[in-house]
Design a protein around this motif. Structure first.
Motif, PDB file in Angstrom:
ATOM      1  N   PHE A 237       0.844  -1.192   0.000  1.00  0.00           N
ATOM      2  CA  PHE A 237       0.000   0.000   0.000  1.00  0.00           C
ATOM      3  C   PHE A 237       0.879   1.242   0.000  1.00  0.00           C
ATOM      4  O   PHE A 237       1.835   1.336   0.770  1.00  0.00           O
ATOM      5  CB  PHE A 237      -0.917   0.022   1.235  1.00  0.00           C
ATOM      6  CG  PHE A 237      -2.077  -0.911   1.127  1.00  0.00           C
ATOM      7  CD1 PHE A 237      -3.308  -0.462   0.679  1.00  0.00           C
ATOM      8  CD2 PHE A 237      -1.937  -2.246   1.455  1.00  0.00           C
ATOM      9  CE1 PHE A 237      -4.383  -1.325   0.580  1.00  0.00           C
ATOM     10  CE2 PHE A 237      -3.011  -3.112   1.356  1.00  0.00           C
ATOM     11  CZ  PHE A 237      -4.239  -2.651   0.910  1.00  0.00           C
ATOM     12  N   ARG A 239       1.101   5.603  -0.099  1.00  0.00           N
ATOM     13  CA  ARG A 239       0.394   6.849   0.162  1.00  0.00           C
ATOM     14  C   ARG A 239       0.408   7.709  -1.103  1.00  0.00           C
ATOM     15  O   ARG A 239       1.444   7.892  -1.725  1.00  0.00           O
ATOM     16  CB  ARG A 239       1.054   7.624   1.304  1.00  0.00           C
ATOM     17  CG  ARG A 239       0.333   8.934   1.658  1.00  0.00           C
ATOM     18  CD  ARG A 239       1.189   9.772   2.583  1.00  0.00           C
ATOM     19  NE  ARG A 239       0.521  10.983   3.025  1.00  0.00           N
ATOM     20  CZ  ARG A 239       0.491  12.131   2.367  1.00  0.00           C
ATOM     21  NH1 ARG A 239       1.100  12.233   1.186  1.00  0.00           N
ATOM     22  NH2 ARG A 239      -0.130  13.192   2.855  1.00  0.00           N
ATOM     23  N   ARG A 276      -4.657  11.994   6.200  1.00  0.00           N
ATOM     24  CA  ARG A 276      -5.873  11.721   5.420  1.00  0.00           C
ATOM     25  C   ARG A 276      -7.098  12.314   6.105  1.00  0.00           C
ATOM     26  O   ARG A 276      -7.976  12.900   5.446  1.00  0.00           O
ATOM     27  CB  ARG A 276      -6.044  10.212   5.249  1.00  0.00           C
ATOM     28  CG  ARG A 276      -7.222   9.802   4.379  1.00  0.00           C
ATOM     29  CD  ARG A 276      -7.214   8.285   4.174  1.00  0.00           C
ATOM     30  NE  ARG A 276      -8.282   7.863   3.287  1.00  0.00           N
ATOM     31  CZ  ARG A 276      -9.524   7.582   3.684  1.00  0.00           C
ATOM     32  NH1 ARG A 276      -9.843   7.687   4.965  1.00  0.00           N
ATOM     33  NH2 ARG A 276     -10.438   7.194   2.817  1.00  0.00           N
ATOM     34  N   SER A 285      -4.758   9.391   0.055  1.00  0.00           N
ATOM     35  CA  SER A 285      -5.309   8.039   0.093  1.00  0.00           C
ATOM     36  C   SER A 285      -4.172   7.041   0.195  1.00  0.00           C
ATOM     37  O   SER A 285      -3.006   7.360  -0.070  1.00  0.00           O
ATOM     38  CB  SER A 285      -6.154   7.763  -1.154  1.00  0.00           C
ATOM     39  OG  SER A 285      -5.348   7.850  -2.333  1.00  0.00           O
ATOM     40  N   LYS A 287      -3.399   3.375  -1.330  1.00  0.00           N
ATOM     41  CA  LYS A 287      -3.902   2.446  -2.330  1.00  0.00           C
ATOM     42  C   LYS A 287      -2.878   1.354  -2.618  1.00  0.00           C
ATOM     43  O   LYS A 287      -1.670   1.565  -2.482  1.00  0.00           O
ATOM     44  CB  LYS A 287      -4.224   3.189  -3.622  1.00  0.00           C
ATOM     45  CG  LYS A 287      -5.354   4.204  -3.475  1.00  0.00           C
ATOM     46  CD  LYS A 287      -5.675   4.864  -4.808  1.00  0.00           C
ATOM     47  CE  LYS A 287      -6.838   5.849  -4.661  1.00  0.00           C
ATOM     48  NZ  LYS A 287      -7.176   6.494  -5.952  1.00  0.00           N
ATOM     49  N   PRO A 288      -3.355   0.170  -3.022  1.00  0.00           N
ATOM     50  CA  PRO A 288      -2.429  -0.907  -3.393  1.00  0.00           C
ATOM     51  C   PRO A 288      -1.570  -0.492  -4.583  1.00  0.00           C
ATOM     52  O   PRO A 288      -2.023   0.224  -5.479  1.00  0.00           O
ATOM     53  CB  PRO A 288      -3.348  -2.075  -3.761  1.00  0.00           C
ATOM     54  CG  PRO A 288      -4.660  -1.744  -3.133  1.00  0.00           C
ATOM     55  CD  PRO A 288      -4.758  -0.250  -3.122  1.00  0.00           C
TER      56      PRO A 288
END
Length: 507
Positions: A237, A239, A276, A285, A287-288
């Motif tokens: 993950f 940022r 966030r 966010s 996210k992968p």
């Protein structure tokens, strides 16, 4: 204000802090011979404890399997332990969040944290496990065990004694509250520990350096955090965005660790998600995505270099071998907890958490300062003149997080050899004063008595014929529990002392 404080990460921190304090309190003698769940659970999910144990002991430890899971979760989620679980990090946030900051300490900025981590791992590779000296969980537990918890017990008992006197005829109406505190919260016994003030000072310094930078300990020193940061670089993950927005930059104010400059330091991000929650534009966010190590400026200080490698190796060798000298006479009095049969293996496994000392029923175990050399600092030693090993007690092995003190059954414990008692005939009353004394034999817990007497007719100092019971030790039966030395009626030095056995084995 209320919403900004109770973020998901903060709720998680408060939950795990409460869990930590609860487990710490129940890791004590509460009238039962078994401690099924204790604060050692936090050590068993500590990757630094796992890494140092495996390197030092050269073998895996199934007790530390939760630490393997923590490594896996960190590889997926990033360095979340520091922002969601770590009790010391939570206390730092709660206590120091409003302290104004000055300029960071330049000495700590850069490679220092990597240097410390690698030096500890090198010393572990040389079979000297020093990680517990700097591990945040161990630091916090030692400070609580040696200083704060005994202080709480002393204050509660002293204060309640005064309150009980003031209550007069109504004292019975409030007595139940003290009974509850004594049974469930207060320490079982009052003990003053050596190195208590040192443990207190270390914790105070960790909080004091917050004056210079937010989460200074976590960001620039903590070896566990550094290790998790290295693992977190592989996180699945990421940022987004990976730097401060040009039209805002508020993330630097809200982020506790990851923004030294405009670019996110990925290894320092503790996934607290404060940025966030505080983002006015909802741009942040997680996210992968595949980890990236090529971001320009993302890591100002390299995590590895030739100078760092050589310095870490040299420092690790010095810590492991340069300070390992032990004065021979002191080493003869180096008594370890029951079940410890190999000093080198104990040095490799012990994380110096202090839990065994906290649960010791008869106040026999204390943190070492000089007997085991500099490398033995904070490790448990038995001091018979201050306490003795209870014959049927197995609590220290139950709470040891790494198995450095093996978990023994009561039958195994009774046969476990700590050392051997030896009489000093220049002090022992039947030998030195020609006066009978039965204390050591009466207190010996071994059913067949490891201390026995021989009847000898002698002339005392008044010229009278007396029948003396002169004691001697049956080495094959003596377990070295120390009760004879502890109960010896002589002031100062005891007439019988327990000495360690070389290559001792259970008899």
């Amino acid at each position: 204000m209320f919403r900004s404080f109770f973020t998901p990460s903060r709720i998680s921190q408060l939950f795990f802090l409460a869990l930590f304090l609860y487990l710490f309190i129940i890791t004590d003698y509460r009238g039962r011979d078994e401690i099924n769940v204790g604060v050692n659970s936090f050590f068993r999910m500590d990757p630094l404890v796992l890494a140092s144990y495996v390197l030092a002991a050269k073998s895996p430890a199934w007790l530390l399997f939760p630490a393997i899971l923590m490594v896996v979760f960190t590889l997926v989620l990033g360095r979340f332990f520091c922002g969601w679980i770590c009790p010391l990090g939570t206390l730092i946030d709660l206590v120091t969040r409003r302290i104004p900051k000055s300029r960071p300490i330049r000495f700590l900025k850069g490679r220092f944290k990597y240097f410390l981590l690698y030096a500890l791992l090198v010393s572990a590779l040389l079979s000297v496990n020093l990680s517990g000296v700097f591990d945040p969980i161990a630091l916090l537990i030692r400070a609580m065990t040696f200083f704060f918890y005994p202080l709480l017990g002393l204050a509660a008992r002293s204060g309640w004694s005064g309150l009980y006197t003031l209550a007069g005829d109504n004292r019975d109406s409030v007595l139940f509250l003290y009974d509850f505190l004594r049974a469930h919260i207060l320490p079982f016994r009052e003990t003053l520990y050596p190195l208590a003030f040192a443990s207190f000072v270390i914790i105070v310094l960790i909080f004091a350096i917050e004056r210079f930078e937010r989460r200074n300990w976590c960001r620039n020193i903590c070896p566990l955090g550094t290790l998790l940061g290295l693992l977190g670089r592989f996180s699945l993950f990421r940022r987004i965005p990976g730097r401060l927005c040009k039209d805002c930059g508020d993330c630097r104010q809200h982020c506790p660790t990851a923004f030294d400059e405009d670019v996110l330091q990925s290894g320092d991000c503790i996934r607290c998600m404060d940025c966030r929650a505080a983002c006015n534009f909802q741009r942040v966010s997680f996210k992968p995505g595949l980890p990236s190590f090529s971001t320009a400026g993302a890591t100002k200080q390299p995590v590895w270099s030739r100078r760092l490698f050589l310095g870490s190796v040299a420092s690790g060798i010095v810590m492991a071998k340069g300070f390992s000298f032990r004065e021979p006479e002191a080493q003869n009095r180096l008594l370890r907890p029951p079940g410890v049969t190999d000093e080198n293996a104990f040095l490799a496994k012990c994380v110096r958490c202090g839990e065994c000392m906290k649960v010791c029923l008869r106040s026999a175990l204390y943190p070492d300062l000089v007997l085991g050399g500099v490398t033995g600092i904070f490790m448990p030693v038995l001091i018979p003149r201050l306490g003795y090993c209870e014959y049927n007690c197995t609590l220290c092995g139950q709470v040891c997080p790494t198995g450095a003190i093996p978990r023994l059954s009561p039958e195994e414990k009774r046969k476990s050899v700590i050392g051997t008692a030896v009489f000093d005939r220049n002090l022992c009353l039947p030998y030195a004063k020609k006066v009978n004394c039965l204390v050591c034999e009466e207190h010996c817990p071994v059913p067949d008595k490891a201390i026995r007497f021989e009847l000898v007719t002698d002339i005392n100092y008044e010229g009278k014929r007396v029948v003396l019971k002169k004691p001697y030790v049956v080495d094959e039966l003596c377990t070295g529990c120390g009760i004879c030395e502890n109960k010896c009626p002589l002031e100062g030095r005891s007439a019988i002392e327990v000495f360690s056995r070389r290559n001792r084995r259970a008899t």
